[in-house]
Design a protein around this motif. Structure first.
Motif, PDB file in Angstrom:
ATOM      1  N   SER A  26       0.927  -1.289  -0.004  1.00 57.90           N
ATOM      2  CA  SER A  26      -0.199   0.063  -0.060  1.00 57.90           C
ATOM      3  C   SER A  26       0.789   1.270   0.026  1.00 57.90           C
ATOM      4  N   TRP A  27       2.188   1.251   0.453  1.00 56.46           N
ATOM      5  CA  TRP A  27       2.985   2.278   0.507  1.00 56.46           C
ATOM      6  C   TRP A  27       3.623   2.397  -0.934  1.00 56.46           C
ATOM      7  N   ALA A  28       3.567   1.699  -1.867  1.00 52.57           N
ATOM      8  CA  ALA A  28       4.308   1.725  -3.014  1.00 52.57           C
ATOM      9  C   ALA A  28       3.948   3.032  -3.880  1.00 52.57           C
ATOM     10  N   ALA A  29       4.665   3.581  -4.657  1.00 52.02           N
ATOM     11  CA  ALA A  29       4.259   4.860  -5.568  1.00 52.02           C
ATOM     12  C   ALA A  29       3.725   4.622  -6.701  1.00 52.02           C
ATOM     13  N   LEU A  30       4.416   3.596  -7.453  1.00 46.60           N
ATOM     14  CA  LEU A  30       3.851   3.104  -8.877  1.00 46.60           C
ATOM     15  C   LEU A  30       2.352   2.786  -8.618  1.00 46.60           C
ATOM     16  N   SER A  31       1.588   3.031  -9.741  1.00 48.27           N
ATOM     17  CA  SER A  31       0.300   2.829 -10.034  1.00 48.27           C
ATOM     18  C   SER A  31      -0.096   2.546 -11.263  1.00 48.27           C
ATOM     19  N   GLY A  32      -1.216   1.625 -11.481  1.00 47.26           N
ATOM     20  CA  GLY A  32      -1.418   1.193 -12.804  1.00 47.26           C
ATOM     21  C   GLY A  32      -2.226   2.431 -13.612  1.00 47.26           C
ATOM     22  N   TYR A  33      -1.885   2.285 -14.860  1.00 45.10           N
ATOM     23  CA  TYR A  33      -2.732   3.333 -15.897  1.00 45.10           C
ATOM     24  C   TYR A  33      -3.081   2.521 -17.062  1.00 45.10           C
ATOM     25  N   SER A  34      -4.612   3.107 -17.317  1.00 39.91           N
ATOM     26  CA  SER A  34      -5.151   2.480 -18.488  1.00 39.91           C
ATOM     27  C   SER A  34      -6.049   3.661 -19.308  1.00 39.91           C
ATOM     28  N   GLN A  35      -5.769   3.678 -20.455  1.00 35.32           N
ATOM     29  CA  GLN A  35      -6.312   4.625 -21.540  1.00 35.32           C
ATOM     30  C   GLN A  35      -6.604   4.260 -22.827  1.00 35.32           C
ATOM     31  N   ASP A  36      -7.904   4.609 -23.294  1.00 35.02           N
ATOM     32  CA  ASP A  36      -8.237   4.130 -24.710  1.00 35.02           C
ATOM     33  C   ASP A  36      -8.572   5.522 -25.362  1.00 35.02           C
ATOM     34  N   PHE A  37      -8.369   6.725 -24.680  1.00 38.57           N
ATOM     35  CA  PHE A  37      -8.645   8.004 -25.308  1.00 38.57           C
ATOM     36  C   PHE A  37      -9.888   8.341 -25.738  1.00 38.57           C
ATOM     37  N   GLU A  38     -10.872   7.406 -25.351  1.00 41.73           N
ATOM     38  CA  GLU A  38     -12.212   7.576 -25.905  1.00 41.73           C
ATOM     39  C   GLU A  38     -13.072   8.999 -25.018  1.00 41.73           C
ATOM     40  N   GLY A  39     -12.320   9.051 -23.747  1.00 37.39           N
ATOM     41  CA  GLY A  39     -12.876   9.850 -22.864  1.00 37.39           C
ATOM     42  C   GLY A  39     -12.466  11.501 -22.867  1.00 37.39           C
ATOM     43  N   LEU A  40     -11.255  11.336 -23.467  1.00 39.69           N
ATOM     44  CA  LEU A  40     -10.514  12.731 -23.780  1.00 39.69           C
ATOM     45  C   LEU A  40     -11.048  13.731 -24.568  1.00 39.69           C
ATOM     46  N   ASP A  41     -11.308  14.895 -24.326  1.00 41.47           N
ATOM     47  CA  ASP A  41     -11.709  15.834 -25.455  1.00 41.47           C
ATOM     48  C   ASP A  41     -10.754  16.121 -26.440  1.00 41.47           C
ATOM     49  N   GLN A  42     -11.177  15.798 -27.669  1.00 42.94           N
ATOM     50  CA  GLN A  42      -9.942  16.257 -28.596  1.00 42.94           C
ATOM     51  C   GLN A  42      -9.914  17.570 -28.921  1.00 42.94           C
ATOM     52  N   GLY A  43     -11.146  18.455 -28.622  1.00 50.52           N
ATOM     53  CA  GLY A  43     -10.810  20.102 -28.889  1.00 50.52           C
ATOM     54  C   GLY A  43     -10.274  20.601 -27.594  1.00 50.52           C
ATOM     55  N   ASN A  44      -9.811  20.046 -26.405  1.00 53.79           N
ATOM     56  CA  ASN A  44      -9.258  20.384 -25.245  1.00 53.79           C
ATOM     57  C   ASN A  44      -7.625  20.360 -25.457  1.00 53.79           C
ATOM     58  N   GLY A  45      -6.908  21.730 -25.648  1.00 50.81           N
ATOM     59  CA  GLY A  45      -5.559  21.705 -25.884  1.00 50.81           C
ATOM     60  C   GLY A  45      -4.569  21.182 -24.791  1.00 50.81           C
ATOM     61  N   ALA A  46      -5.219  20.982 -23.633  1.00 50.54           N
ATOM     62  CA  ALA A  46      -4.587  20.459 -22.357  1.00 50.54           C
ATOM     63  C   ALA A  46      -4.974  19.186 -21.893  1.00 50.54           C
ATOM     64  N   ALA A  47      -5.911  18.347 -22.947  1.00 50.83           N
ATOM     65  CA  ALA A  47      -6.314  17.009 -22.480  1.00 50.83           C
ATOM     66  C   ALA A  47      -5.507  15.896 -22.232  1.00 50.83           C
ATOM     67  N   LEU A  48      -4.376  15.973 -22.982  1.00 53.61           N
ATOM     68  CA  LEU A  48      -3.235  14.921 -22.605  1.00 53.61           C
ATOM     69  C   LEU A  48      -2.481  15.420 -21.449  1.00 53.61           C
ATOM     70  N   ALA A  49      -2.258  16.495 -21.284  1.00 50.55           N
ATOM     71  CA  ALA A  49      -1.559  17.090 -19.963  1.00 50.55           C
ATOM     72  C   ALA A  49      -2.252  16.772 -18.690  1.00 50.55           C
ATOM     73  N   GLU A  50      -3.534  17.049 -18.876  1.00 50.81           N
ATOM     74  CA  GLU A  50      -4.466  16.693 -17.741  1.00 50.81           C
ATOM     75  C   GLU A  50      -4.467  15.217 -17.321  1.00 50.81           C
ATOM     76  N   ASP A  51      -4.351  14.459 -18.405  1.00 53.32           N
ATOM     77  CA  ASP A  51      -4.148  12.857 -18.184  1.00 53.32           C
ATOM     78  C   ASP A  51      -2.712  12.343 -17.745  1.00 53.32           C
ATOM     79  N   GLY A  52      -1.930  13.345 -17.467  1.00 49.42           N
ATOM     80  CA  GLY A  52      -0.549  13.021 -17.121  1.00 49.42           C
ATOM     81  C   GLY A  52       0.504  12.755 -18.060  1.00 49.42           C
ATOM     82  N   TRP A  53       0.142  13.199 -19.310  1.00 54.14           N
ATOM     83  CA  TRP A  53       1.012  12.877 -20.416  1.00 54.14           C
ATOM     84  C   TRP A  53       2.300  14.025 -20.263  1.00 54.14           C
ATOM     85  N   ASN A  54       3.504  13.734 -20.521  1.00 50.46           N
ATOM     86  CA  ASN A  54       4.580  14.713 -20.581  1.00 50.46           C
ATOM     87  C   ASN A  54       5.401  14.539 -22.055  1.00 50.46           C
ATOM     88  N   VAL A  55       6.010  15.591 -22.184  1.00 52.10           N
ATOM     89  CA  VAL A  55       6.956  15.681 -23.369  1.00 52.10           C
ATOM     90  C   VAL A  55       8.406  16.028 -23.109  1.00 52.10           C
TER      91      VAL A  55
END
Length: 250
Positions: A26-55
């Motif tokens: 329970s004290w571990a820091a890594l956590s699972g992640y799952s994404q099919d991109f269906e729920g992200l707003d294509q018109g929102n320029g920050a949608a990927l950033a808000e989902d935790g994506w970096n570049v």
């Protein structure tokens, strides 16, 4: 409390403890992640950033051997001439309506310097490894054909980076997605040990391009998760079967 209630409560506790032992502590820091991109707003320029994506990017000379400089870590854009976008209609039935498009940083004018400096553009999720994260973690995804030109290459990756050792890579697992001709499912894994606590884990996608060559590859159905420990699964199964058996006798 009756004997039956006591027996059921005790077995429920055993089953719960067994289930807890399947996942990281329970004290571990890594956590699972799952994404099919269906729920992200294509018109929102920050949608990927808000989902935790970096570049970020590493830049090499035209030979690809000599490192010049880098720039990390920034929130992933959704659209525009650099790094990433949520696209639509690029997949089949398994990929749904929306996909992730990963491409190079065409804002970087060094694409055309000399014989063409090589820009390694990275799009990734990032987490910190902590105590209790030991074990095998799997990164799976679908990759679809893009529009790579020239000598552009593309990879999916898991990186483990040690910030206390000059940001050296302590793990670098890759799958080449340069020549994907049709939507294909892939999976890779990394073994995390106790000595990597405090290091940075990244999973995602990169491409290397120069001279403003095309570099886009599509990705979907991303999943990052721990691999259950076989002994823990056996313990849980035995506890659960015992619970059902005793419940029938009650």
């Amino acid at each position: 409390m009756s004997k039956q209630q006591i027996r059921q409560a005790g077995l429920s506790a055993v089953a719960a403890m067994a289930m807890c032992s399947i996942a990281p502590a329970s004290w571990a820091a890594l956590s699972g992640y799952s994404q099919d991109f269906e729920g992200l707003d294509q018109g929102n320029g920050a949608a990927l950033a808000e989902d935790g994506w970096n570049v970020g990017a590493n830049v090499f000379d035209s030979t690809g051997q000599n490192f010049l400089y880098n720039y990390f870590t920034f929130p992933a854009p959704n659209g525009g001439p650099a790094f990433s976008a949520i696209d639509a209609g690029q997949g089949g039935a398994a990929q749904g309506a929306q996909q992730l498009s990963v491409y190079n940083d065409y804002n970087n004018a060094d694409h055309g310097n000399g014989s063409g400096n090589r820009i390694e553009a990275n799009v990734f999720q990032e987490q910190i490894i902590d105590a209790g994260d030991e074990g095998t973690w799997t990164f799976s995804f679908d990759a679809g054909p893009g529009n790579l030109d020239g000598d552009t290459t593309a990879l999916a990756f898991i990186k483990v980076i040690d910030p206390n050792a000059g940001f050296a890579l302590t793990d670098f697992v890759t799958i080449d997605t340069t020549n994907v001709a049709a939507w294909t499912s892939f999976s890779m894994s990394v073994d995390i040990d106790a000595g990597q606590a405090g290091q940075v884990l990244q999973f995602g996608f990169l491409n290397v391009a120069s001279n403003f060559d095309s570099s886009g590859v599509f990705y979907d159905n991303i999943n990052f998760a721990p691999v259950p420990v076989p002994g823990a699964l056996l313990l849980f199964g035995s506890a659960f079967l015992g619970f059902l058996g005793l419940k029938r006798k009650a």
